[in-house]
Structures are given as structure tokens and as C-alpha cells.
Scaffold this motif. Structure first.
Motif, mmCIF file in Angstrom:
data_model
loop_
_atom_site.group_PDB
_atom_site.id
_atom_site.type_symbol
_atom_site.label_atom_id
_atom_site.label_comp_id
_atom_site.label_asym_id
_atom_site.label_seq_id
_atom_site.Cartn_x
_atom_site.Cartn_y
_atom_site.Cartn_z
ATOM 1 N N ALA A 26 0.833 -1.203 0.000
ATOM 2 C CA ALA A 26 0.000 0.000 0.000
ATOM 3 C C ALA A 26 0.865 1.249 0.000
ATOM 4 C CB ALA A 26 -0.939 0.003 1.206
ATOM 5 N N VAL A 27 1.960 1.204 0.744
ATOM 6 C CA VAL A 27 2.943 2.289 0.763
ATOM 7 C C VAL A 27 4.252 1.705 0.268
ATOM 8 C CG1 VAL A 27 4.119 4.013 2.170
ATOM 9 C CG2 VAL A 27 1.754 3.373 2.697
ATOM 10 N N GLU A 28 4.703 2.170 -0.874
ATOM 11 C CA GLU A 28 5.884 1.575 -1.499
ATOM 12 C C GLU A 28 7.136 1.761 -0.654
ATOM 13 O OE1 GLU A 28 7.543 -0.788 -4.372
ATOM 14 O OE2 GLU A 28 5.433 -0.204 -4.086
ATOM 15 N N SER A 29 7.174 2.759 0.175
ATOM 16 C CA SER A 29 8.352 2.989 1.014
ATOM 17 C C SER A 29 8.507 1.933 2.103
ATOM 18 C CB SER A 29 8.280 4.381 1.650
ATOM 19 O OG SER A 29 7.119 4.497 2.466
ATOM 20 N N GLU A 30 7.446 1.192 2.394
ATOM 21 C CA GLU A 30 7.514 0.153 3.408
ATOM 22 C C GLU A 30 8.032 -1.173 2.868
ATOM 23 O OE1 GLU A 30 3.719 -0.261 5.154
ATOM 24 O OE2 GLU A 30 3.727 1.726 6.122
ATOM 25 N N ARG A 31 8.354 -1.210 1.587
ATOM 26 C CA ARG A 31 8.884 -2.448 1.011
ATOM 27 C C ARG A 31 10.252 -2.748 1.616
ATOM 28 N NH1 ARG A 31 7.603 -5.155 -3.585
ATOM 29 N NH2 ARG A 31 6.219 -3.432 -4.206
ATOM 30 N N ALA A 32 10.407 -3.935 2.136
ATOM 31 C CA ALA A 32 11.638 -4.322 2.815
ATOM 32 C C ALA A 32 12.464 -5.237 1.925
ATOM 33 C CB ALA A 32 11.325 -5.035 4.140
ATOM 34 N N GLU A 33 13.723 -5.330 2.254
ATOM 35 C CA GLU A 33 14.617 -6.203 1.519
ATOM 36 C C GLU A 33 14.362 -7.658 1.907
ATOM 37 O OE1 GLU A 33 16.624 -5.364 -0.842
ATOM 38 O OE2 GLU A 33 16.316 -3.190 -0.675
ATOM 39 N N HIS A 34 14.643 -8.532 0.974
ATOM 40 C CA HIS A 34 14.459 -9.946 1.251
ATOM 41 C C HIS A 34 15.509 -10.426 2.259
ATOM 42 C CE1 HIS A 34 11.419 -10.556 -1.822
ATOM 43 N NE2 HIS A 34 12.161 -9.854 -2.663
ATOM 44 N N PRO A 35 15.154 -11.324 3.126
ATOM 45 C CA PRO A 35 16.136 -11.792 4.122
ATOM 46 C C PRO A 35 17.264 -12.575 3.458
ATOM 47 C CG PRO A 35 14.131 -13.118 4.215
ATOM 48 C CD PRO A 35 13.850 -11.974 3.289
ATOM 49 N N GLU A 36 18.429 -12.435 4.028
ATOM 50 C CA GLU A 36 19.597 -13.128 3.523
ATOM 51 C C GLU A 36 20.097 -14.112 4.569
ATOM 52 O OE1 GLU A 36 22.510 -10.274 2.513
ATOM 53 O OE2 GLU A 36 21.510 -9.597 0.680
ATOM 54 N N ALA A 37 20.808 -15.114 4.114
ATOM 55 C CA ALA A 37 21.429 -16.064 5.027
ATOM 56 C C ALA A 37 22.584 -15.392 5.774
ATOM 57 C CB ALA A 37 21.930 -17.284 4.258
ATOM 58 N N SER A 38 22.963 -15.968 6.886
ATOM 59 C CA SER A 38 23.980 -15.345 7.727
ATOM 60 C C SER A 38 25.347 -15.326 7.061
ATOM 61 C CB SER A 38 24.063 -16.081 9.064
ATOM 62 O OG SER A 38 24.346 -17.455 8.853
ATOM 63 N N THR A 39 25.593 -16.216 6.103
ATOM 64 C CA THR A 39 26.890 -16.275 5.431
ATOM 65 C C THR A 39 26.829 -15.718 4.009
ATOM 66 O OG1 THR A 39 26.429 -18.529 4.680
ATOM 67 C CG2 THR A 39 27.595 -18.276 6.774
ATOM 68 N N ALA A 40 25.765 -14.956 3.697
ATOM 69 C CA ALA A 40 25.620 -14.462 2.324
ATOM 70 C C ALA A 40 26.700 -13.445 1.984
ATOM 71 C CB ALA A 40 24.233 -13.850 2.129
#
Length: 535
Positions: free
Chosen positions: A353-367
Motif C-alpha cells: 500500500a505504501v511503497e516505502s515500506e517495502r523491505a529487503e528480502h532476508p539473507e542467510a547469515s553467510t551471504a
């Protein structure tokens, strides 16, 4: 009901997010401890007034000795250990009691899906089953909660709210007369099980497995009700509660004397702050006594405290939702329509609904872990020679791993006297050998150039591939032998159907001798062909 505040502390981006909760009064530490704290301060100032204004100079040293004695030996009480362990047990028990409370929703879904019938009798069965289940839970809660007991003190109140009928109440009253020592909360569950069994006999339930599933869910609900009775009758051992209570109150009785200001030349006992107000004594009382009050509040979560469970709301909700599932929503669902991602199969990413609230996809701890590159180490002379020897040894048996198996065309000729088998393998053998030889020479030259770049894994892979091809060739040869045997047996059976027995036997012997003479040549040819294919 338990006061919920998680929505107010969902974000902790400022200087602490619990400060806004400190000013609450309902279910707060101030509400449950203010009386005890007031009594402690009154006793503390009463002893201070006696020491400063009532005692004579001759009696003051005795009071001062008592103060020093209480201050020195009050730390021998293991208050933190005893109280912390006790509160941990109480909180775990409090949460287990809540998750033990059975909910009728799973059983209502079973009843709605498995008890068929849109007529009045089917609807009556479904509603009665859920009414009995809700009645059983209400009877259990009236036994363990004073709040529910005040709402439903007798069977008459249950009849008024519609959980019980008059004839059912008469049956329970008669059972109470015969067996007065045992609670009758399980009787509605038994009635519900009988209705389920009757529905199976009438064909309203599909099969016996569905019947078993519903009976298991009823037993699970009954087990939850029974566990609530156990929590009510089997409490935390009384001796532990007594030890904790005595430890806390004994410690603060000693603190009333041990934390007093006295007129002696000792730095700890003549602090000017303690002369007016016992600041740290008050904080200590606030924390330890608050810990004990938490245990007193949570040890019985079915009472009238602010953090106790809202059981009246639970009873109303269960009956409403149960009737809604088994009656209003029985065999009903929205119209089946295609979703908006029907052609795409699945959405690439759902919109915001609010494009600014789009978050990054989670990454693995060793990415983002940086791994240093490994530089190739120069091989010594012995290692180079060993690798060359190993490569040359493998190249002796390495040929094209893709082996083409071609079966020779066989021609079968039937005559009145014999059966002859001709093989076209000899005719095409020279052409096939020359073609394979040319292909193998080109392949060997190419593989010899690339052999130095192969590792052990590739060599092992090719070795296993050659073994697999050899097994396939052996299986094909065995299949050819079986075909030859079947053809020979068919020829024998065809010759035996003749009327002239002596002539037939002589012809069969002639054919067998012809095949036996030809068999060694064919075996040699097939063996040579398999060897060529392996190469």
C-alpha cells in the motif's frame, strides 16, 4: 482478562519503549503492592520515631545492637534464589493452564464436514453435539472458577441460557443422587459420542474412519477438561509456598530494624539520606515483594484478578462460533473463481500500500561472508610425475563413453522339415568395424589432448559409466541367448506335430546339427562384437 500491551511496544526506536507502560494502573505492580509497601513504611517510621524520641539514652545502645545484628545476618536468607525459582514454576504453570483450556473449533469443523444432511434432523444432530461440548466445558469452569460459579451456580441457570434442557437436567440430578462424590461434566460428552454413533448408523457419516476421527476429537476435548480439574486439585506443594512467603516477610521484618539510622560513628548506619527516607530499602521491598505478588496473582488464573483469564467471554464465544460453523456455514463456501494470478501461476511479488515500506528480502547469515581466493600451489617434480603416470594409466582404458549397441538383423525361415536362422551380422560386421574404428581413433586423439585437465572425479565417473555399458552389453547378449533357446524349442514343437514320426525325428536331428555347427561361429562373432564395443 490479561492486559495486552504488545501493540504499544511493537516498535522500540526511541529511548526505551516501556516507559509509556509505567503509568498504567490496571494490572500494575503499584495496584497489587501499595498496601504492603504502605505497611512497611509505617512500621519503619514507627521504629525510627521510637528510637529517636521515645528511648532513653541508656536504652538506645540496645536498639543499636539489634539494628547491627539484623543488618549483618539478614543476608543469610537466600531470598533471590528461593523467590526466583518459585516464580519461574508459577509462570510456567500459568501458561500451561491456558493452553490446556480446550476449544471446540476443531470438533465443530469435523461435525460440519462429516455429519451430512440438510434436513431438520441432521441440523438438530450437529447443533446438539456442539451444545453438549460447550456445556461440558462450562460445567468444568464452574468447578474451578469462582467467577463462573457465581454466574452458573445451579442447573437452573444453565437451562435459562440454553446450554441445558429440563429433561437433561433431571438426568444429571438423578446421577448426582446416586453418585454424589463425582462431578458429572463428562456426561454431555458421552451423549455427544452417542449422537455421533447414531449418525453413523443412519448413514449421515461417510465411513468408520470419519466416525473414529470425531470420537478421537471428543476424547481430546474431554482430556483437556480433565486436565483443568487436575490443575485445580493438584496445586504447587504447600510447603514450597510457605517457605517462599516466610522468607520474604522475615527478610523485610529484619530490614525494618537492619536499615534504621543510628547515632554511631559508623559510616553505613549514620547516612543522612536514611535519616529522612529509606530509599534503597523501599526499592528492595518494591522488587522482592512485587515478585511475590506476581506469584500470588498467577497461581490461580481462573479468579478475579486483572491478569486472570476472561472465562465468561470464552463461554459465550465458544457457543456462538460452534453454532456458526455447524449450522450457518454447513456445506457452504464462496463461489469458485480464478484468482488474479491465474495466468501467471504465482505472483512475482505482492504489492504494498505504501511503497516505502517495502523491505529487503532476508539473507542467510553467510551471504556476505568474504572468502579469500586460494592460489594454485606449484606441484613438485614427484607430484607431476605421479599425476602423469596416473593419467597415462587411465588413458589406456579410456575410450568413447557413449557406446552404441546395434543388434544384428536376424531372418527366420520356416519350412516343412526344419527351421533355419540366418544372421546378417557377418555381412555388416566389416562395415561396422571400420566405422567404429574411425570414430574411436578420432575420439581417442581428442581425449588424449584433454586427459591432462581431468580430475579424479571425472575419471571415476567415466569408469562407472563404462561398467554400466558393459552390464548393458552382457544383458543384451543374455537376451539374445534366451531368444535363440525359445526359437529352438518352438522349432521342436512345430516338427513334433507331423504325422511321420521317424522322418520328423531325422529332420529335427539334422536341424539341430546344423544349428550346433553354426553356434560356435556365432558365439565367437558375438564375443568379438562385445569386445569391440567395450573398446
Amino acid at each position: 482478562m490479561t492486559v495486552s500491551y504488545t501493540a504499544e511496544v511493537a516498535t522500540c526506536s526511541h529511548f526505551g519503549c516501556f516507559w509509556k507502560l509505567l503509568m498504567r494502573w490496571r494490572a500494575s505492580i503499584y495496584k497489587i503492592i501499595w498496601v504492603d509497601l504502605l505497611a512497611f513504611l509505617c512500621c519503619f517510621y514507627f521504629m525510627a520515631v521510637i528510637y529517636r524520641f521515645a528511648l532513653r539514652d541508656v536504652d538506645k545502645p540496645i536498639f543499636e545492637d539489634i539494628v547491627m545484628y539484623c543488618h549483618s545476618y539478614s543476608n543469610l536468607i537466600p531470598l533471590s534464589f528461593v523467590l526466583g525459582f518459585y516464580v519461574g514454576i508459577i509462570i510456567e504453570r500459568w501458561w500451561n493452564q491456558y493452553i490446556t483450556v480446550p476449544w471446540p473449533d476443531p470438533l465443530a469443523v469435523y461435525v460440519s464436514a462429516l455429519v451430512r444432511g440438510q434436513d431438520e434432523h441432521g441440523r438438530l444432530m450437529r447443533r446438539t453435539i456442539m451444545r453438549y461440548v460447550c456445556l461440558a466445558l462450562t460445567m468444568v469452569l464452574s468447578m474451578i472458577s469462582p467467577v463462573i460459579k457465581r454466574r452458573f451456580p445451579t442447573y437452573d441457570q444453565l437451562i435459562e441460557v440454553g446450554l441445558l434442557n429440563a429433561n437433561e437436567a433431571n438426568i444429571m440430578k438423578a446421577m448426582d443422587v446416586k453418585f454424589p462424590k463425582h462431578p458429572k461434566y463428562w456426561m454431555p460428552i458421552v451423549w455427544a459420542a452417542s449422537i455421533v454413533t447414531r449418525a453413523r448408523k443412519e448413514g449421515r457419516i461417510w465411513d468408520d474412519f470419519s466416525l473414529k476421527s470425531m470420537i478421537d476429537e471428543l476424547n481430546k476435548f474431554r482430556a483437556g477438561c480433565n486436565m483443568l480439574i487436575h490443575y485445580d486439585t493438584i496445586s504447587v506443594p504447600l510447603v514450597y509456598t510457605q517457605v517462599v512467603t516466610l522468607a520474604v516477610y522475615s527478610y523485610f521484618v529484619a530490614a525494618i530494624f537492619g536499615h534504621q539510622w543510628i547515632d554511631r560513628d559508623i559510616k553505613h548506619y549514620n547516612n543522612i539520606v536514611s535519616y529522612y527516607f529509606p530509599l534503597f530499602s523501599t526499592l528492595e521491598f518494591f522488587f522482592f515483594m512485587g515478585w511475590l505478588k506476581v506469584a500470588e496473582t498467577l497461581i490461580c488464573p481462573f479468579g478475579d484478578d486483572d491478569d486472570d483469564f476472561e472465562l465468561n467471554w470464552l463461554i459465550d464465544r465458544n457457543l456462538q462460533v460452534s453454532y456458526l460453523i455447524v449450522d450457518e456455514m454447513h456445506n457452504d463456501h464462496p463461489q469458485l473463481v480464478r484468482d488474479q494470478y491465474w495466468d501467471e501461476v504465482f505472483p512475482a511479488e505482492l504489492p504494498y500500500a505504501v511503497e516505502s515500506e517495502r523491505a529487503e528480502h532476508p539473507e542467510a547469515s553467510t551471504a556476505r561472508l568474504g572468502i579469500p581466493k586460494v592460489n594454485p600451489v606449484a606441484l613438485t617434480k614427484s607430484e607431476v610425475s605421479l599425476e602423469n603416470d596416473f593419467t597415462e594409466f587411465d588413458d589406456e582404458d579410456e575410450y568413447n563413453p557413449e557406446v552404441t549397441i546395434r543388434f544384428a538383423r536376424r531372418e527366420f525361415t520356416w519350412s516343412k522339415s526344419s527351421v533355419s536362422v540366418s544372421d546378417s551380422l557377418n555381412q555388416s560386421r566389416d562395415t561396422l568395424d571400420s566405422k567404429i574404428g574411425e570414430e574411436m581413433e578420432d575420439e581417442v586423439d581428442a581425449r588424449t589432448l584433454n586427459s591432462s585437465s581431468k580430475d579424479d572425479f571425472e575419471r571415476l565417473k567415466e569408469k562407472r559409466e563404462r561398467e554400466r555399458v558393459n552390464r548393458q552389453i552382457q544383458q543384451a547378449a543374455l537376451a539374445m541367448e534366451l531368444i535363440k533357446g525359445e526359437l529352438g524349442s518352438n522349432g521342436d514343437s512345430a516338427g513334433s506335430s507331423r504325422t511321420n514320426v521317424p522322418q520328423r525325428n531325422s529332420e529335427v536331428q539334422t536341424d539341430r546339427s546344423y544349428i550346433s555347427q553354426k553356434q560356435p561361429d556365432e558365439d565367437k562373432d558375438s564375443k568379438k562384437s562385445s569386445d569391440d564395443s567395450q573398446k
